[in-house]
Design a protein around this motif. Structure first.
Motif, short mmCIF file in Angstrom:
data_model
loop_
_atom_site.label_atom_id
_atom_site.label_comp_id
_atom_site.label_asym_id
_atom_site.label_seq_id
_atom_site.Cartn_x
_atom_site.Cartn_y
_atom_site.Cartn_z
N GLU A 49 79.07 47.76 -39.98
CA GLU A 49 79.10 46.30 -39.86
C GLU A 49 77.70 45.71 -39.71
OE1 GLU A 49 81.81 45.42 -36.68
OE2 GLU A 49 83.56 46.02 -37.84
N TRP A 50 76.78 46.18 -40.57
CA TRP A 50 75.44 45.60 -40.58
C TRP A 50 75.49 44.19 -41.16
CZ3 TRP A 50 72.84 50.28 -43.47
CH2 TRP A 50 72.64 51.33 -42.57
N ASP A 51 74.65 43.32 -40.64
CA ASP A 51 74.46 42.04 -41.31
C ASP A 51 73.41 42.22 -42.42
OD1 ASP A 51 71.95 42.08 -40.03
OD2 ASP A 51 72.60 40.73 -38.43
N PHE A 52 73.18 41.17 -43.19
CA PHE A 52 72.28 41.26 -44.34
C PHE A 52 70.88 41.67 -43.90
CE2 PHE A 52 69.12 39.26 -47.15
CZ PHE A 52 69.45 39.87 -48.35
N GLU A 53 70.40 41.10 -42.80
CA GLU A 53 69.04 41.39 -42.34
C GLU A 53 68.90 42.87 -41.96
OE1 GLU A 53 65.80 39.89 -38.96
OE2 GLU A 53 67.83 39.03 -39.03
N THR A 54 69.90 43.40 -41.26
CA THR A 54 69.86 44.81 -40.87
C THR A 54 69.85 45.71 -42.09
OG1 THR A 54 71.03 44.33 -38.81
CG2 THR A 54 71.04 46.62 -39.56
N GLN A 67 76.60 49.92 -44.50
CA GLN A 67 76.75 48.53 -44.07
C GLN A 67 78.20 48.22 -43.74
OE1 GLN A 67 75.61 45.58 -46.97
NE2 GLN A 67 75.54 43.93 -45.47
#
Length: 503
Positions: free
Chosen positions: A477-482, A473
């Motif tokens: 740079e994943w967001d929370f949903e990803t 993450q």
């Protein structure tokens, strides 16, 4: 030169093989001597070029009552095999009587096993072999990109292919690639690609499904790798560390190629094979620690019966110039690529260019002998002793990453103050390496194809998944949903590896 992959590198058939670099022994039954010779030669080449990923193993071939081999035919077959495959003298076959065989492998069925032969095969990590081949191509100047799906072909005013349209499946953007030649090497998906050009006519792909199941070695403690016949079908039993995997089945496949499941009947079939050869072992589906399934493309044409489907690789070209290569097997990957280049040169009436890929060391394969690998393991173990890494852990890294291992260790060093638990630290470092050096874009890329933990160490996946998710993450740079989707997908893949689909 450019390579695009619709999903991850090796996410299809190339990570779902029997994980053996075969010498072609089974082709002797069909008297296919050229294939035996070529696969034997190619096996030696990949062993020399990717020594950290390809390991010689003694394969025990029992002579089973009522099957097609007896002591005389096995001796004849292995002798021809040794000669055609160019097997070095120390690795040539040996034959054993029934008494000697049962002493060497006490688990064999004494009522049906009448003797055996020992010959050398080579075990590999198919997904890492694919990854290192792609990395080597990139080091030589090729552009490679995973998660890039070909959606259409580009054609000139004469209706000749001049490139492709592709879609970035992560960034959801389309782009074009101009090319003098377009080669379709999509394995089971080659007809899907051909349909982008024109309707498929003539030869077409017929999909054959194979499955493997995995046990703790303590449950299936074979003395060595075994390759045996059961009602005419060849079954492999291969120890790998503290696990033993078994396969394969073969059946025609018509379902979803993007989500292939092991069926209960297929697992039961392999269990029946094991019960026949190892009757003292009480193995059941509850003993399976993981499994995998894949499909390979066989080449057929209208009117063919299943027994007539070709296992060989073939090249064919459409009127618009799309070059397709299909069929074949893992061992022949280099030769298949060479044949494609020779085909293009011949079509362009160019002077043939000698291939040098038989001498190109893979990324991570900077070794000339097993002694070199042992020396590197000893050196790194001593050099990084302050990181509390056992020699077994260093060895596992070297047999996965080869001469690139120190890059992992340097990341572990950087992470040492960030983690209280060494296993979590080590997995975080591997995940970071997978992103930075091997284009991993998902947890499945990391746990399945970069490390094979999904196949051979599910407990480790469960213990470390949150740590790997945190690290990826941050790196991607994943967001929370990803992140939640990534973890959910891994939980699905764990369940899939342990749950057999009913008919």
């Amino acid at each position: 030169m450019a390579l695009i992959e619709r999903k991850d590198f090796a996410s299809g058939t190339s990570s779902r093989s029997g994980k053996l670099i075969h010498g072609g022994l089974k082709y002797l039954q069909k008297l296919d001597f050229p294939v035996v010779r070529e696969t034997g030669q190619e096996r030696a080449i990949v062993y020399n070029n990717a020594r950290h990923l390809v390991y010689p193993i003694n394969m025990n071939f029992p002579i089973v009552k009522k099957e097609s081999y007896n002591l005389a035919t096995l001796k004849a077959g292995l002798t021809v095999y040794d000669r055609l495959a160019g097997v070095e003298k120390p690795e040539r076959h040996k034959l054993y009587t029934k008494r000697q065989t049962l002493k060497r492998e006490p688990l064999f069925n004494p009522k049906t096993v009448k003797g055996s032969g020992i010959y050398v095969e080579y075990r590999t990590d198919d997904s890492r072999l694919t990854m290192e081949a792609a990395k080597t191509a990139a080091e030589k100047g090729a552009s490679i990109l995973n998660y890039a799906e070909m959606t259409d072909v580009l054609k000139d005013e004469n209706n000749r292919i001049k490139g492709v349209v592709a879609r970035d499946r992560i960034g959801e953007q389309s782009f074009t690639i101009q090319a003098t030649h377009v080669v379709n090497a999509a394995g089971p998906w080659v007809d899907k690609v051909r349909e982008k050009d024109r309707p498929v006519t003539g030869k077409y792909m017929v999909l054959a499904k194979g499955i493997h199941i995995v046990f703790d070695y303590d449950k299936l403690p074979v003395a060595s790798s075994t390759y045996f016949q059961h009602k005419g079908r060849m079954i492999a039993v291969i120890p790998r560390g503290d696990k033993t995997f078994v396969g394969s089945t073969e059946s025609l496949y018509h379902d979803n190629m993007d989500d292939i499941h092991v069926k209960r009947a297929e697992a039961d079939y392999l269990l029946d094979c094991l019960h026949a050869i190892f009757p003292s072992l009480d193995l059941g589906v509850d003993d399976v620690t993981s499994s995998w399934a894949g499909v390979r493309p066989l080449i057929g044409k209208d009117g063919d019966k299943p027994s007539e489907l070709s296992r060989h690789d073939e090249i064919f070209e459409s009127d618009s110039g799309l070059i397709t290569i299909a069929g074949g097997k893992l061992t022949g990957y280099r030769k298949m690529a060479e044949r494609v280049m020779q085909y293009i040169e011949k079509r362009e009436k160019q002077k043939p260019t000698p291939s040098n890929t038989d001498r190109v060391k893979f990324s991570g394969g900077n070794f000339t002998s097993k002694k070199d690998m042992t020396a590197l393991i000893d050196q790194l173990h001593e050099q990084y002793s302050h990181l509390r890494l056992t020699k077994e852990i260093i060895q596992a890294y070297v047999t996965r990453y080869g001469s690139n291992t120190e890059k992992i260790l340097k990341i572990i060093k950087d992470f040492d103050d960030l983690y209280n638990d060494d296993e979590q630290r080590n997995v975080a470092a591997e995940a970071r390496y997978a992103v930075e050096y091997e284009m991993a874009a998902s947890l499945a890329d990391f746990y399945d194809r970069r490390t094979s933990y999904l196949l051979f160490d599910l407990d480790k996946v469960r213990r470390t998944m949150e740590t790997a998710a945190d690290e990826m993450q941050s790196a991607l740079e994943w967001d929370f949903e990803t992140r939640q989707k990534q973890v959910g997908n891994m939980e699905y893949l764990i369940e899939k590896a342990l749950t057999f689909q009913q008919e």
